[in-house]
Design an enzyme around this catalytic site. Structure first.
Site, PDB file in Angstrom:
ATOM      1  CE  LYS A  10      26.510  -3.911  -5.227  1.00  0.00           C
ATOM      2  NZ  LYS A  10      26.866  -2.926  -6.252  1.00  0.00           N
ATOM      3  NE  ARG A  64      -1.522  -2.356   2.846  1.00  0.00           N
ATOM      4  CZ  ARG A  64      -1.653  -3.656   2.566  1.00  0.00           C
ATOM      5  NH1 ARG A  64      -2.753  -4.094   2.047  1.00  0.00           N
ATOM      6  NH2 ARG A  64      -0.684  -4.509   2.839  1.00  0.00           N
TER       7      ARG A  64
END
Ligand code: CP
Length: 325
Positions: free
Chosen positions: A97, A69
């Protein structure tokens, strides 16, 4: 129906660059957002649903947690305001990362982004970013802390249905401990004059929550007959690090809202849920789809509310007036 009575709280000139939570907003600021949202709801009812308010502005949705939503609604709201918008999920970003949140946000801002909508699992992440970014930050949910636009769309939906929140009795049922929606709702409801009772197992009610001005009960039967609004919350399994109740079945038996329990409620009680609904756990399926439910109205109103928030933040940055063109 949004009637004149609800407009008695004076509208103010919006000056904030960010929307971080409802705790920091005054009743007047909240009503300014709701009244602006009402104008946008009118726009959304037209054949041409787009306005040029954010033309030339860029909005990035950065979601570190799942969402259906909120993310869709922010993206669509930005498009309806004519902004350029894109969405990034945390799992597809360089955070995986090892890049820090601050570096990520500063790199996004370096692309000349004007607004950053952020959802994060850590409470305070949007507030942290707001300290050093020039872009407007909108909190789309930070841990168990706040979900201000959900709070605002909940307020708007009650206001739309009842014309005023002053004196209404709102019950918030379920996992209050881990719910950012509960906190934003409580701040907003109390500021607009509603009485709030929270109900759930003792292990899912934060100690000292009475300090926010709410009443607490652990018995559904104590609150269902008296409530004008019942707002159900899902159990936030993803935030619970220990087993806090015997089983989901046991929880549903004691705290789930069923047709049988609703027989004791006021005939015109409003049933709300921020979604996603766990049907048959906190709320019976027939009630989620029944005549007292406003769950899909909440979603529709979320679009107008998020347009209002982005419109006001942008106007504040530009130093303009709050009136919608
Ligand atoms: N209410 C709400 O925040 O739903 P989503 O998690 O799907 O955005």
């Amino acid at each position: 129906m949004v009637e004149a009575e609800a407009d008695q709280i004076e509208r103010v000139k919006w000056t904030r660059p960010h929307l971080l939570g409802l705790e920091e907003l005054s009743a007047q600021e909240i009503m300014t957002i709701l009244q602006t949202a009402r104008s946008f709801k009118g726009v959304l009812g037209r054949e041409i649903k787009k306005v040029p308010a954010l033309r030339g502005r860029t909005v990035v949705n950065f979601f570190m947690e799942p969402s259906t939503r909120t993310r869709t609604s922010f993206e669509l709201a930005a498009k309806r305001l004519s902004a350029d918008v894109m969405s990034i999920s945390g799992s597809a970003s360089s955070i995986v990362k090892g890049e820090t949140l601050r570096d990520t946000a500063q790199n996004i801002e370096a692309l000349q982004v004007d607004m950053l909508v952020i959802r994060h699992s850590e409470a305070g992440a949007p507030h942290f970013l707001a300290k050093f970014l020039n872009a407007s930050i909108i909190n789309a949910g930070d841990g168990s802390h706040e979900h201000p636009t959900q709070g605002l769309l909940d307020l708007y939906t009650i206001w739309e249905k009842r014309g005023s929140l002053d004196g209404l009795h709102v019950a918030i049922l379920g996992d209050i401990l881990f719910s950012r929606v509960a906190r934003s709702d409580i701040w907003g409801l109390k500021k607009l004059g509603a009485k709030v009772t929270v109900c759930g197992p003792p292990t899912l009610i934060p100690p000292g929550i009475e300090r926010l001005g709410v009443e607490v009960t652990h018995e559904l039967g104590d609150i269902v007959p008296h409530a004008d609004v019942i707002n159900l919350l899902r159990i936030q399994h993803e935030r619970q690090k220990a087993i806090l109740f015997p089983s989901v079945g046991e929880y549903a038996r004691f705290f789930g809202l069923t047709s049988e329990r609703l027989k004791d409620a006021k005939k015109d009680v409003i049933i709300m849920h921020p979604g996603p609904v766990n049907r048959g756990v906190e709320l019976a399926s027939e009630l989620a789809d029944g005549p007292n439910s406003v769950i899909l109205d909440q979603v529709t109103n979320g679009l107008a509310v998020r347009m209002a928030v982005m419109f006001l933040l942008n106007r504040a940055r530009m130093g303009g007036e709050d009136e919608l063109d």
